[in-house]
Design a protein around this motif. Structure first.
Motif, PDB file in Angstrom:
ATOM      1  N   ASP A 161      -2.459  -1.357   0.056  1.00 47.60           N
ATOM      2  CA  ASP A 161      -1.676  -2.117  -0.913  1.00 47.60           C
ATOM      3  C   ASP A 161      -1.793  -1.531  -2.312  1.00 47.60           C
ATOM      4  O   ASP A 161      -0.827  -1.543  -3.081  1.00 47.60           O
ATOM      5  CB  ASP A 161      -2.106  -3.582  -0.900  1.00 47.60           C
ATOM      6  CG  ASP A 161      -1.563  -4.329   0.310  1.00 47.60           C
ATOM      7  OD1 ASP A 161      -0.751  -3.746   1.057  1.00 47.60           O
ATOM      8  OD2 ASP A 161      -1.938  -5.494   0.512  1.00 47.60           O
ATOM      9  N   PHE A 162      -2.982  -1.021  -2.650  1.00 48.75           N
ATOM     10  CA  PHE A 162      -3.129  -0.362  -3.955  1.00 48.75           C
ATOM     11  C   PHE A 162      -2.191   0.836  -4.051  1.00 48.75           C
ATOM     12  O   PHE A 162      -1.505   1.034  -5.064  1.00 48.75           O
ATOM     13  CB  PHE A 162      -4.569   0.089  -4.179  1.00 48.75           C
ATOM     14  CG  PHE A 162      -4.744   0.950  -5.407  1.00 48.75           C
ATOM     15  CD1 PHE A 162      -4.830   0.378  -6.663  1.00 48.75           C
ATOM     16  CD2 PHE A 162      -4.782   2.335  -5.302  1.00 48.75           C
ATOM     17  CE1 PHE A 162      -4.957   1.173  -7.805  1.00 48.75           C
ATOM     18  CE2 PHE A 162      -4.918   3.141  -6.426  1.00 48.75           C
ATOM     19  CZ  PHE A 162      -5.006   2.547  -7.686  1.00 48.75           C
ATOM     20  N   LEU A 163      -2.147   1.644  -3.008  1.00 46.58           N
ATOM     21  CA  LEU A 163      -1.264   2.821  -3.015  1.00 46.58           C
ATOM     22  C   LEU A 163       0.200   2.403  -3.068  1.00 46.58           C
ATOM     23  O   LEU A 163       1.012   3.031  -3.766  1.00 46.58           O
ATOM     24  CB  LEU A 163      -1.534   3.669  -1.773  1.00 46.58           C
ATOM     25  CG  LEU A 163      -2.930   4.312  -1.695  1.00 46.58           C
ATOM     26  CD1 LEU A 163      -3.169   4.892  -0.304  1.00 46.58           C
ATOM     27  CD2 LEU A 163      -3.090   5.396  -2.753  1.00 46.58           C
ATOM     28  N   THR A 164       0.544   1.351  -2.353  1.00 49.37           N
ATOM     29  CA  THR A 164       1.915   0.828  -2.396  1.00 49.37           C
ATOM     30  C   THR A 164       2.275   0.377  -3.802  1.00 49.37           C
ATOM     31  O   THR A 164       3.379   0.643  -4.307  1.00 49.37           O
ATOM     32  CB  THR A 164       2.062  -0.340  -1.408  1.00 49.37           C
ATOM     33  OG1 THR A 164       1.750   0.107  -0.087  1.00 49.37           O
ATOM     34  CG2 THR A 164       3.479  -0.910  -1.432  1.00 49.37           C
ATOM     35  N   CYS A 165       1.331  -0.306  -4.446  1.00 45.09           N
ATOM     36  CA  CYS A 165       1.563  -0.765  -5.818  1.00 45.09           C
ATOM     37  C   CYS A 165       1.693   0.408  -6.788  1.00 45.09           C
ATOM     38  O   CYS A 165       2.524   0.384  -7.705  1.00 45.09           O
ATOM     39  CB  CYS A 165       0.423  -1.680  -6.266  1.00 45.09           C
ATOM     40  SG  CYS A 165       0.354  -3.270  -5.410  1.00 45.09           S
ATOM     41  N   ALA A 166       0.885   1.430  -6.582  1.00 45.55           N
ATOM     42  CA  ALA A 166       0.949   2.604  -7.456  1.00 45.55           C
ATOM     43  C   ALA A 166       2.316   3.279  -7.355  1.00 45.55           C
ATOM     44  O   ALA A 166       2.894   3.718  -8.369  1.00 45.55           O
ATOM     45  CB  ALA A 166      -0.157   3.588  -7.094  1.00 45.55           C
ATOM     46  N   ILE A 167       2.847   3.370  -6.155  1.00 40.65           N
ATOM     47  CA  ILE A 167       4.175   3.958  -5.969  1.00 40.65           C
ATOM     48  C   ILE A 167       5.232   3.125  -6.690  1.00 40.65           C
ATOM     49  O   ILE A 167       6.120   3.655  -7.366  1.00 40.65           O
ATOM     50  CB  ILE A 167       4.497   4.074  -4.468  1.00 40.65           C
ATOM     51  CG1 ILE A 167       3.589   5.126  -3.818  1.00 40.65           C
ATOM     52  CG2 ILE A 167       5.968   4.417  -4.255  1.00 40.65           C
ATOM     53  CD1 ILE A 167       3.699   5.181  -2.303  1.00 40.65           C
ATOM     54  N   ALA A 168       5.111   1.797  -6.562  1.00 36.47           N
ATOM     55  CA  ALA A 168       6.072   0.914  -7.223  1.00 36.47           C
ATOM     56  C   ALA A 168       6.024   1.070  -8.735  1.00 36.47           C
ATOM     57  O   ALA A 168       7.068   1.108  -9.406  1.00 36.47           O
ATOM     58  CB  ALA A 168       5.794  -0.542  -6.829  1.00 36.47           C
TER      59      ALA A 168
END
Length: 256
Positions: A160-167
């Motif tokens: 989820d952290f990586l997903t948020c970083a992409i966003a």
């Protein structure tokens, strides 16, 4: 005009009844939202009766509530997130004014609102669910997300952290707070920065985050699918959003 008046009068009656119901249930959050809608409907009724057009007041923009600001932040991120990240996103991209301590009681308010009027709102700010199907400490989610996005397995916090970083990296903003946020997130992703003092390249952050996601995604997807199946079969509507009570929670409630 008559049909419009009838519609407004019905809506006003519904909102007044909703305010009374929320007040009886001591649901202050819902009551405040409904009262704001009621005032808007009453102003529209007055304007229609008098033949005036409601005037826009650019000097008085609509107040965006804490709840709405959190919703904006979570929608942008697209994954479970800690309050401090939601606050940072709200500030950087929406001019938000919320503080982390304002989110402390927000989830409890949302649960009380859901219990008093189930599914009465388009969305609820809810808890991420652990492998025990209890609320994950300090992780927020949106009720509109499917269960497999709201449960968290062993690898989910990192995914989820990586997903948020992409966003965050995808957003176009000249705000310095957005740049600082991306810097902080990129520092925790191998290969996302070139180790210079300048801001990271958003495309490089996205590429690095996707590369690590590829390592974890399959396992995390399987774990979450299993947890989501358990949650769907074992929990009622309230617990699916806000988590099952743990033994410590039951003991605390019993003592109090």
């Amino acid at each position: 005009m008559s049909d419009r008046l009838d519609d407004l009068e019905r809506r006003i009656d519904e909102l007044r009844a909703g305010v009374r119901k929320a007040m009886r249930a001591r649901d202050g959050a819902t009551a405040r939202v409904l009262r704001a809608e009621l005032r808007t409907a009453e102003r529209a009724w007055d304007a229609l009766v008098s033949g005036e057009q409601p005037r826009a007041r650019p000097e008085q923009p609509r107040l965006v509530t804490v709840r709405e600001q959190v919703h904006q932040g979570l929608r942008l991120l697209g994954a479970t997130a800690q309050p401090r990240l939601v606050v940072a996103v709200s500030e950087a991209f929406f001019g938000g004014t919320i503080r982390s301590n304002q989110l402390t009681s927000l989830r409890r308010d949302e649960e009380r609102s859901f219990r008093s009027a189930p599914h009465g709102r388009p969305y609820y700010l809810c808890a991420a669910l652990t492998d025990r199907l209890s609320p994950a400490r300090g992780l927020l989610a949106l009720s509109a997300w499917p269960l497999d996005r709201r449960v968290v397995g062993p690898l989910s916090p990192r995914v989820d952290f990586l997903t948020c970083a992409i966003a965050v990296a995808r957003q176009k903003s000249e705000d310095e707070r957005a740049a600082r946020l991306l810097v902080r997130m990129a520092r925790n992703i191998p290969g996302a920065t070139d180790r210079t003092l300048g801001p990271p390249d958003p495309d490089r952050v996205i590429e690095a985050a996707r590369a690590e996601l590829a390592v974890h995604a399959d396992r995390d997807t399987r774990d979450r699918a299993e947890l989501a199946q358990r949650a769907a079969t074992q929990l009622d509507d309230v617990a699916r959003l806000f988590g099952a009570a743990t033994l410590s929670t039951i003991k605390k409630e019993y003592i109090s």
